[in-house]
Design an enzyme around this catalytic site. Sequence first.
Site, PDB file in Angstrom:
ATOM      1  N   ASP A  18      -3.044   6.392   6.427  1.00 30.22           N
ATOM      2  CA  ASP A  18      -3.359   7.252   5.323  1.00 30.22           C
ATOM      3  C   ASP A  18      -4.506   8.010   5.466  1.00 30.22           C
ATOM      4  OD1 ASP A  18      -2.496   8.128   2.582  1.00 30.22           O
ATOM      5  OD2 ASP A  18      -4.436   7.628   2.185  1.00 30.22           O
ATOM      6  N   ILE A  19      -4.781   9.254   5.536  1.00 31.67           N
ATOM      7  CA  ILE A  19      -5.874  10.163   5.570  1.00 31.67           C
ATOM      8  C   ILE A  19      -6.685   9.813   4.301  1.00 31.67           C
ATOM      9  CG2 ILE A  19      -7.088  12.278   5.548  1.00 31.67           C
ATOM     10  CD1 ILE A  19      -4.289  13.520   6.870  1.00 31.67           C
ATOM     11  N   GLU A  54      -0.080  12.477   2.565  1.00 27.15           N
ATOM     12  CA  GLU A  54      -0.899  12.370   3.791  1.00 27.15           C
ATOM     13  C   GLU A  54      -1.017  10.939   4.485  1.00 27.15           C
ATOM     14  OE1 GLU A  54      -3.282  10.854   0.068  1.00 27.15           O
ATOM     15  OE2 GLU A  54      -2.097  12.896   0.612  1.00 27.15           O
TER      16      GLU A  54
END
Length: 147
Positions: free
Chosen positions: A9-10, A52
């Site tokens: 996950d960003i 994301e």
Amino acid sequence: RRLALVVGDIDHFKQINDRFGHVAGDAALERVGGILADGIRRLDTIARIGGEEFAIVIPDSDEQAAFLLAERLRRDVRETFAGNLAELTMSFGVAAFPKDAETSSRLLQAADRALYLAKALGRDRSVLFDEDTSAMLAELIAGRDNA
């Protein structure tokens, strides 16, 4: 056959969209997707599974090899975006079949728990799932709820 799952996950991605707009956010997502795709083997599969969030299915691999892959990808993302206006990082959770789970949904849940622990520990890191991971995550959540 054994296989490993990496969920990434960003970190702080919402801030990218809020600060620079959705076009910049979309460009960052494409760039991250390219970095991840370039960093895996041909037999691995990568997919965007949320806003994301990405998942990488790694056949014929154990959790140690998957962890090393996650760490390499994490460093690649950080180094690619270093010095940019938006210095992106990623957090990763790693789980393996059949060691950590015996179904696909439980494997995803295990990798997600490891990812959430990576986020709770400060982001920009990779965490391997195990029962201690679940216990640490439960303690962190309980501590926040009691604060």
